[in-house]
Design a protein around this motif. Structure first.
Motif, PDB file in Angstrom:
ATOM      1  N   VAL A  32       0.849  -1.195   0.000  1.00  0.00           N
ATOM      2  CA  VAL A  32       0.000   0.000   0.000  1.00  0.00           C
ATOM      3  C   VAL A  32       0.882   1.242   0.000  1.00  0.00           C
ATOM      4  CG1 VAL A  32      -1.769   1.285   1.274  1.00  0.00           C
ATOM      5  CG2 VAL A  32      -1.861  -1.228   1.172  1.00  0.00           C
ATOM      6  N   ASP A  33       1.841   1.271   0.921  1.00  0.00           N
ATOM      7  CA  ASP A  33       2.851   2.330   0.969  1.00  0.00           C
ATOM      8  C   ASP A  33       4.052   1.780   1.723  1.00  0.00           C
ATOM      9  OD1 ASP A  33       2.183   2.562   3.666  1.00  0.00           O
ATOM     10  OD2 ASP A  33       1.340   4.556   3.502  1.00  0.00           O
ATOM     11  N   GLY A  34       4.972   2.634   2.101  1.00  0.00           N
ATOM     12  CA  GLY A  34       6.211   2.162   2.705  1.00  0.00           C
ATOM     13  C   GLY A  34       6.037   1.355   3.970  1.00  0.00           C
ATOM     14  N   ASP A  35       5.005   1.652   4.757  1.00  0.00           N
ATOM     15  CA  ASP A  35       4.837   0.948   6.027  1.00  0.00           C
ATOM     16  C   ASP A  35       3.521   0.178   6.148  1.00  0.00           C
ATOM     17  OD1 ASP A  35       3.047   3.057   6.452  1.00  0.00           O
ATOM     18  OD2 ASP A  35       4.390   4.118   7.807  1.00  0.00           O
ATOM     19  N   THR A  36       2.861  -0.075   5.025  1.00  0.00           N
ATOM     20  CA  THR A  36       1.592  -0.806   5.048  1.00  0.00           C
ATOM     21  C   THR A  36       1.523  -1.809   3.901  1.00  0.00           C
ATOM     22  OG1 THR A  36       0.522   1.176   5.953  1.00  0.00           O
ATOM     23  CG2 THR A  36      -0.924  -0.565   5.149  1.00  0.00           C
ATOM     24  N   GLY A  57      -6.748 -10.231   2.580  1.00  0.00           N
ATOM     25  CA  GLY A  57      -7.432  -8.949   2.747  1.00  0.00           C
ATOM     26  C   GLY A  57      -7.020  -8.205   4.000  1.00  0.00           C
ATOM     27  N   GLN A  58      -6.278  -8.840   4.885  1.00  0.00           N
ATOM     28  CA  GLN A  58      -5.847  -8.183   6.113  1.00  0.00           C
ATOM     29  C   GLN A  58      -4.729  -7.193   5.818  1.00  0.00           C
ATOM     30  OE1 GLN A  58      -5.267 -12.099   7.658  1.00  0.00           O
ATOM     31  NE2 GLN A  58      -6.636 -11.687   9.376  1.00  0.00           N
ATOM     32  N   ARG A  59      -4.776  -6.072   6.526  1.00  0.00           N
ATOM     33  CA  ARG A  59      -3.744  -5.040   6.363  1.00  0.00           C
ATOM     34  C   ARG A  59      -2.714  -5.171   7.469  1.00  0.00           C
ATOM     35  NH1 ARG A  59      -4.616  -0.483   2.954  1.00  0.00           N
ATOM     36  NH2 ARG A  59      -6.525  -0.782   1.796  1.00  0.00           N
ATOM     37  N   ILE A  60      -1.460  -4.977   7.082  1.00  0.00           N
ATOM     38  CA  ILE A  60      -0.336  -5.055   8.003  1.00  0.00           C
ATOM     39  C   ILE A  60       0.307  -3.683   8.073  1.00  0.00           C
ATOM     40  CG2 ILE A  60       1.900  -6.130   8.469  1.00  0.00           C
ATOM     41  CD1 ILE A  60      -0.534  -8.065   8.498  1.00  0.00           C
ATOM     42  N   ARG A  61       0.473  -3.172   9.274  1.00  0.00           N
ATOM     43  CA  ARG A  61       1.184  -1.909   9.514  1.00  0.00           C
ATOM     44  C   ARG A  61       2.490  -2.282  10.185  1.00  0.00           C
ATOM     45  NH1 ARG A  61       3.698   2.137  10.739  1.00  0.00           N
ATOM     46  NH2 ARG A  61       2.876   4.236  10.919  1.00  0.00           N
ATOM     47  N   LEU A  62       3.607  -1.843   9.618  1.00  0.00           N
ATOM     48  CA  LEU A  62       4.905  -2.171  10.188  1.00  0.00           C
ATOM     49  C   LEU A  62       5.035  -1.570  11.585  1.00  0.00           C
ATOM     50  CD1 LEU A  62       5.344  -2.939   7.220  1.00  0.00           C
ATOM     51  CD2 LEU A  62       7.657  -2.082   7.444  1.00  0.00           C
ATOM     52  N   GLN A  63       5.312  -2.417  12.551  1.00  0.00           N
ATOM     53  CA  GLN A  63       5.443  -2.001  13.949  1.00  0.00           C
ATOM     54  C   GLN A  63       6.719  -1.190  14.133  1.00  0.00           C
ATOM     55  OE1 GLN A  63       3.514  -3.028  17.128  1.00  0.00           O
ATOM     56  NE2 GLN A  63       4.649  -1.166  17.493  1.00  0.00           N
ATOM     57  N   GLY A  64       6.608  -0.092  14.864  1.00  0.00           N
ATOM     58  CA  GLY A  64       7.780   0.660  15.292  1.00  0.00           C
ATOM     59  C   GLY A  64       8.399   1.580  14.273  1.00  0.00           C
ATOM     60  N   TYR A  86      -6.651   1.772  13.507  1.00  0.00           N
ATOM     61  CA  TYR A  86      -7.411   1.593  12.268  1.00  0.00           C
ATOM     62  C   TYR A  86      -7.700   0.131  11.973  1.00  0.00           C
ATOM     63  CZ  TYR A  86      -5.871   6.373  11.837  1.00  0.00           C
ATOM     64  OH  TYR A  86      -5.629   7.700  12.091  1.00  0.00           O
ATOM     65  N   GLY A  87      -7.405  -0.751  12.914  1.00  0.00           N
ATOM     66  CA  GLY A  87      -7.689  -2.170  12.724  1.00  0.00           C
ATOM     67  C   GLY A  87      -6.634  -2.919  11.924  1.00  0.00           C
ATOM     68  N   ARG A  88      -5.511  -2.267  11.648  1.00  0.00           N
ATOM     69  CA  ARG A  88      -4.432  -2.951  10.932  1.00  0.00           C
ATOM     70  C   ARG A  88      -3.598  -3.765  11.927  1.00  0.00           C
ATOM     71  NH1 ARG A  88      -2.024   2.359   8.136  1.00  0.00           N
ATOM     72  NH2 ARG A  88      -2.050   2.860  10.339  1.00  0.00           N
ATOM     73  N   HIS A  89      -3.091  -4.896  11.470  1.00  0.00           N
ATOM     74  CA  HIS A  89      -2.226  -5.721  12.301  1.00  0.00           C
ATOM     75  C   HIS A  89      -0.838  -5.084  12.365  1.00  0.00           C
ATOM     76  CE1 HIS A  89      -5.037  -9.104  12.563  1.00  0.00           C
ATOM     77  NE2 HIS A  89      -5.390  -8.732  11.361  1.00  0.00           N
ATOM     78  N   LEU A  90      -0.312  -4.928  13.570  1.00  0.00           N
ATOM     79  CA  LEU A  90       1.028  -4.375  13.774  1.00  0.00           C
ATOM     80  C   LEU A  90       2.019  -5.525  13.763  1.00  0.00           C
ATOM     81  CD1 LEU A  90       0.131  -1.907  16.634  1.00  0.00           C
ATOM     82  CD2 LEU A  90       0.721  -1.307  14.283  1.00  0.00           C
ATOM     83  N   ALA A  91       2.983  -5.489  12.837  1.00  0.00           N
ATOM     84  CA  ALA A  91       3.875  -6.641  12.687  1.00  0.00           C
ATOM     85  C   ALA A  91       5.292  -6.238  12.344  1.00  0.00           C
ATOM     86  CB  ALA A  91       3.331  -7.569  11.600  1.00  0.00           C
ATOM     87  N   PHE A  92       6.192  -7.149  12.643  1.00  0.00           N
ATOM     88  CA  PHE A  92       7.563  -7.091  12.159  1.00  0.00           C
ATOM     89  C   PHE A  92       7.580  -8.005  10.943  1.00  0.00           C
ATOM     90  CE2 PHE A  92       7.819  -6.137  16.690  1.00  0.00           C
ATOM     91  CZ  PHE A  92       8.489  -4.926  16.639  1.00  0.00           C
ATOM     92  N   VAL A  93       8.110  -7.501   9.838  1.00  0.00           N
ATOM     93  CA  VAL A  93       8.048  -8.207   8.557  1.00  0.00           C
ATOM     94  C   VAL A  93       9.453  -8.671   8.179  1.00  0.00           C
ATOM     95  CG1 VAL A  93       7.424  -7.996   6.117  1.00  0.00           C
ATOM     96  CG2 VAL A  93       6.030  -6.855   7.868  1.00  0.00           C
ATOM     97  N   TRP A  94       9.583  -9.962   7.943  1.00  0.00           N
ATOM     98  CA  TRP A  94      10.879 -10.582   7.693  1.00  0.00           C
ATOM     99  C   TRP A  94      10.950 -11.233   6.317  1.00  0.00           C
ATOM    100  CZ3 TRP A  94      14.452 -10.483  11.747  1.00  0.00           C
ATOM    101  CH2 TRP A  94      13.946 -10.154  13.007  1.00  0.00           C
ATOM    102  N   ARG A  95      12.132 -11.192   5.736  1.00  0.00           N
ATOM    103  CA  ARG A  95      12.506 -12.013   4.571  1.00  0.00           C
ATOM    104  C   ARG A  95      13.732 -12.774   5.049  1.00  0.00           C
ATOM    105  NH1 ARG A  95      14.488  -8.344   0.867  1.00  0.00           N
ATOM    106  NH2 ARG A  95      16.586  -8.876   1.529  1.00  0.00           N
ATOM    107  N   ASP A  96      13.567 -14.047   5.300  1.00  0.00           N
ATOM    108  CA  ASP A  96      14.618 -14.849   5.929  1.00  0.00           C
ATOM    109  C   ASP A  96      14.995 -14.181   7.249  1.00  0.00           C
ATOM    110  OD1 ASP A  96      14.582 -16.694   3.784  1.00  0.00           O
ATOM    111  OD2 ASP A  96      15.890 -15.379   2.612  1.00  0.00           O
ATOM    112  N   ASP A  97      16.248 -13.738   7.412  1.00  0.00           N
ATOM    113  CA  ASP A  97      16.639 -13.093   8.671  1.00  0.00           C
ATOM    114  C   ASP A  97      16.778 -11.577   8.539  1.00  0.00           C
ATOM    115  OD1 ASP A  97      18.879 -13.138   7.105  1.00  0.00           O
ATOM    116  OD2 ASP A  97      20.257 -13.760   8.694  1.00  0.00           O
ATOM    117  N   VAL A  98      16.234 -11.003   7.466  1.00  0.00           N
ATOM    118  CA  VAL A  98      16.286  -9.549   7.234  1.00  0.00           C
ATOM    119  C   VAL A  98      14.945  -8.944   7.637  1.00  0.00           C
ATOM    120  CG1 VAL A  98      16.665  -7.739   5.523  1.00  0.00           C
ATOM    121  CG2 VAL A  98      17.884  -9.916   5.315  1.00  0.00           C
TER     122      VAL A  98
END
Length: 181
Positions: free
Chosen positions: A51-55, A61-68, A115-127
């Protein structure tokens, strides 16, 4: 009109007013209340789109908002695109593309934002995407929220690196501007 009749009429009006106030408050509350989201498990999830840099939006259909982290705005209604916002969005798209559209999500203490978005840490392998956005100078660390001290230190250290190097939002440059601007 008898006194008894007027007293009964007053009671009816009083109950009508009370009922109207309760209904108005209920409507106001329900329009501001964020509907409960379906539980989202930690683990691998397929991204439908950035959606954008942090979403992110998942295929479910669930939205993820990057935590922190907080990236400059690009899609907020009635709000101008901010400098470094398109670069942050492109960075996140590249991250997801390099993960073949499938990322791993982990969560802190807070699971949903206002806003009902899930707050998450998003990983690709260990990055960690959250950390890499901050390290590239494309996001600010948001340390005042409830998540682990370890993650807060990672984000704070990445922000200090970006700031010291004058990257992205910490630079004097305006993206897309030429020397003649």
């Amino acid at each position: 009109m008898s006194r008894r009749y007027s007293r009964n009429l007053f009671r009816v009006y009083w109950w009508v007013v009370v009922l109207a106030v309760v209904l108005v408050l209920r409507v106001l509350y329900s329009s501001q209340h964020v509907p409960a989201q379906e539980a989202l498990a930690e683990g691998r999830h397929r991204v439908a789109r950035v959606v954008d840099g942090d979403t992110l939006k998942l295929v479910t259909g669930q939205r993820i908002r990057l935590q922190g982290v907080d990236t400059p705005e690009t899609v907020r209604p009635d709000y101008p695109v901010e400098p470094w916002g398109p670069e942050a969005t492109a960075f996140t798209k590249q991250f997801v593309d390099q993960a073949d559209g499938e990322v791993t999500l982990t969560f802190g203490t807070e699971r949903l934002d206002a806003y009902g978005r899930h707050l998450a840490f998003v990983w690709r392998d260990d990055v960690l995407l959250n950390e890499e956005l901050v390290r590239a100078g494309l996001a600010r660390a948001r340390l005042g929220y409830r998540y682990s001290g370890t993650m807060k230190r990672r984000l704070a250290d990445a922000q200090e690196e970006a700031r010291a190097a004058g990257l992205g939002i910490w630079s004097d440059a305006i993206p897309g501007a030429t020397a003649s601007d």
